[in-house]
Write a protein that holds these residues in place. Structure first.
Motif, PDB file in Angstrom:
ATOM      1  N   LEU A 103      48.292  27.239  15.609  1.00  0.00           N
ATOM      2  CA  LEU A 103      48.181  28.674  15.957  1.00  0.00           C
ATOM      3  C   LEU A 103      47.467  29.013  17.205  1.00  0.00           C
ATOM      4  CD1 LEU A 103      48.621  30.825  12.921  1.00  0.00           C
ATOM      5  CD2 LEU A 103      50.283  30.525  14.429  1.00  0.00           C
ATOM      6  N   TYR A 104      46.137  28.381  17.217  1.00  0.00           N
ATOM      7  CA  TYR A 104      45.253  28.724  18.235  1.00  0.00           C
ATOM      8  C   TYR A 104      45.480  27.850  19.410  1.00  0.00           C
ATOM      9  CZ  TYR A 104      40.757  28.672  20.428  1.00  0.00           C
ATOM     10  OH  TYR A 104      39.641  28.951  21.432  1.00  0.00           O
ATOM     11  N   ALA A 105      46.049  26.825  19.268  1.00  0.00           N
ATOM     12  CA  ALA A 105      46.259  25.925  20.445  1.00  0.00           C
ATOM     13  C   ALA A 105      47.692  26.572  21.106  1.00  0.00           C
ATOM     14  CB  ALA A 105      46.757  24.446  19.975  1.00  0.00           C
ATOM     15  N   GLU A 106      48.584  27.188  20.345  1.00  0.00           N
ATOM     16  CA  GLU A 106      49.554  28.086  20.902  1.00  0.00           C
ATOM     17  C   GLU A 106      49.368  29.082  21.810  1.00  0.00           C
ATOM     18  OE1 GLU A 106      52.842  28.829  17.846  1.00  0.00           O
ATOM     19  OE2 GLU A 106      52.612  26.610  17.144  1.00  0.00           O
ATOM     20  N   GLU A 107      48.378  29.949  21.176  1.00  0.00           N
ATOM     21  CA  GLU A 107      47.850  30.873  21.829  1.00  0.00           C
ATOM     22  C   GLU A 107      47.000  30.742  23.356  1.00  0.00           C
ATOM     23  OE1 GLU A 107      48.357  34.413  21.223  1.00  0.00           O
ATOM     24  OE2 GLU A 107      49.898  33.419  19.876  1.00  0.00           O
ATOM     25  N   LEU A 108      46.440  29.515  22.955  1.00  0.00           N
ATOM     26  CA  LEU A 108      45.874  29.289  24.362  1.00  0.00           C
ATOM     27  C   LEU A 108      46.606  28.686  25.304  1.00  0.00           C
ATOM     28  CD1 LEU A 108      42.712  27.131  23.114  1.00  0.00           C
ATOM     29  CD2 LEU A 108      42.702  29.364  24.196  1.00  0.00           C
ATOM     30  N   ASN A 109      47.796  28.123  25.000  1.00  0.00           N
ATOM     31  CA  ASN A 109      49.006  27.644  25.886  1.00  0.00           C
ATOM     32  C   ASN A 109      49.625  29.083  26.305  1.00  0.00           C
ATOM     33  OD1 ASN A 109      48.339  25.017  26.016  1.00  0.00           O
ATOM     34  ND2 ASN A 109      49.791  24.712  24.193  1.00  0.00           N
ATOM     35  N   ARG A 110      49.735  30.015  25.837  1.00  0.00           N
ATOM     36  CA  ARG A 110      50.359  31.355  25.907  1.00  0.00           C
ATOM     37  C   ARG A 110      49.640  32.191  27.079  1.00  0.00           C
ATOM     38  NH1 ARG A 110      52.416  35.163  21.212  1.00  0.00           N
ATOM     39  NH2 ARG A 110      51.793  36.905  22.608  1.00  0.00           N
ATOM     40  N   ILE A 111      48.453  32.038  27.183  1.00  0.00           N
ATOM     41  CA  ILE A 111      47.810  33.051  28.046  1.00  0.00           C
ATOM     42  C   ILE A 111      47.863  32.778  29.513  1.00  0.00           C
ATOM     43  CG2 ILE A 111      45.419  33.679  28.647  1.00  0.00           C
ATOM     44  CD1 ILE A 111      44.424  33.559  25.754  1.00  0.00           C
ATOM     45  N   PRO A 112      47.774  31.474  29.759  1.00  0.00           N
ATOM     46  CA  PRO A 112      48.166  31.222  31.311  1.00  0.00           C
ATOM     47  C   PRO A 112      49.584  31.618  31.594  1.00  0.00           C
ATOM     48  CG  PRO A 112      47.060  29.550  30.264  1.00  0.00           C
ATOM     49  CD  PRO A 112      47.422  30.164  29.322  1.00  0.00           C
ATOM     50  N   LYS A 113      50.335  31.387  30.809  1.00  0.00           N
ATOM     51  CA  LYS A 113      51.853  31.842  31.034  1.00  0.00           C
ATOM     52  C   LYS A 113      51.967  33.398  31.247  1.00  0.00           C
ATOM     53  CE  LYS A 113      53.841  27.964  28.619  1.00  0.00           C
ATOM     54  NZ  LYS A 113      54.524  27.558  27.226  1.00  0.00           N
ATOM     55  N   LEU A 114      51.581  34.127  30.330  1.00  0.00           N
ATOM     56  CA  LEU A 114      51.423  35.594  30.433  1.00  0.00           C
ATOM     57  C   LEU A 114      50.735  36.117  31.644  1.00  0.00           C
ATOM     58  CD1 LEU A 114      50.486  36.435  26.932  1.00  0.00           C
ATOM     59  CD2 LEU A 114      52.574  36.690  28.017  1.00  0.00           C
ATOM     60  N   GLU A 115      49.610  35.440  32.116  1.00  0.00           N
ATOM     61  CA  GLU A 115      48.991  35.766  33.420  1.00  0.00           C
ATOM     62  C   GLU A 115      49.968  35.512  34.557  1.00  0.00           C
ATOM     63  OE1 GLU A 115      45.315  33.737  33.246  1.00  0.00           O
ATOM     64  OE2 GLU A 115      44.376  35.016  31.952  1.00  0.00           O
ATOM     65  N   LYS A 116      50.483  34.490  34.530  1.00  0.00           N
ATOM     66  CA  LYS A 116      51.501  33.922  35.440  1.00  0.00           C
ATOM     67  C   LYS A 116      52.828  35.006  35.673  1.00  0.00           C
ATOM     68  CE  LYS A 116      54.590  30.423  37.253  1.00  0.00           C
ATOM     69  NZ  LYS A 116      55.435  29.335  36.700  1.00  0.00           N
ATOM     70  N   LEU A 117      53.130  35.547  34.534  1.00  0.00           N
ATOM     71  CA  LEU A 117      54.164  36.543  34.611  1.00  0.00           C
ATOM     72  C   LEU A 117      53.685  38.114  35.190  1.00  0.00           C
ATOM     73  CD1 LEU A 117      56.112  35.981  31.120  1.00  0.00           C
ATOM     74  CD2 LEU A 117      57.064  35.727  33.215  1.00  0.00           C
ATOM     75  N   LEU A 118      52.438  38.481  34.832  1.00  0.00           N
ATOM     76  CA  LEU A 118      51.955  39.511  35.259  1.00  0.00           C
ATOM     77  C   LEU A 118      51.714  39.525  36.701  1.00  0.00           C
ATOM     78  CD1 LEU A 118      49.145  40.326  32.434  1.00  0.00           C
ATOM     79  CD2 LEU A 118      51.306  41.558  33.021  1.00  0.00           C
TER      80      LEU A 118
END
Length: 127
Positions: A103-118
């Motif tokens: 779960l932690y690894a998935e969250e770490l991968n999600r953060i850059p994707k969310l920043e890019k979308l923003l």
């Protein structure tokens, strides 16, 4: 059920070997099997060790009553309702650790994707 039968049932439900528990208790396999078969009495120290290895409470080992495969939360109040410790029991602690790491690894991968979308949508954000 008796204590030895409860220990065997929890051990088998978790796929752990009698040899592994004997090694953990620093006793021979025959001596360990005598505990499960109610030939030899178990010491309190051995009971504590087994409960830790199997991630169940000593009470569960003494009085199981069809509790296998359940997740239980025990709440201990140490300072007037200001804090609570949760002890999850009944499942393999290594599986819990593995799940949290995934779960932690998935969250770490999600953060850059969310920043890019923003950024792509010109949405201001502050961390």
């Amino acid at each position: 059920m008796k204590i030895g039968e409860n220990i065997r049932a929890f051990r088998e439900a978790q796929g752990k070997s009698a040899e592994m528990l004997a090694t953990t208790l620093n006793i021979g396999i025959e001596e360990y099997l005598n505990i499960e078969n109610e030939v030899t009495d178990i010491t309190v120290k051995q009971l504590k060790t087994i409960s830790n290895v199997l991630s169940v409470s000593i009470i569960d080992l003494i009085d199981a009553e069809e509790r296998f495969g359940q997740i239980k939360n025990y709440f201990y109040n140490h300072s007037g309702n200001s804090s609570t410790n949760i002890h999850t029991q009944g499942i393999d602690q290594e599986e819990i650790r593995k799940g949290y790491k995934e779960l932690y690894a998935e969250e770490l991968n999600r953060i850059p994707k969310l920043e890019k979308l923003l950024r792509e949508n010109n949405i201001a954000f502050n961390f």
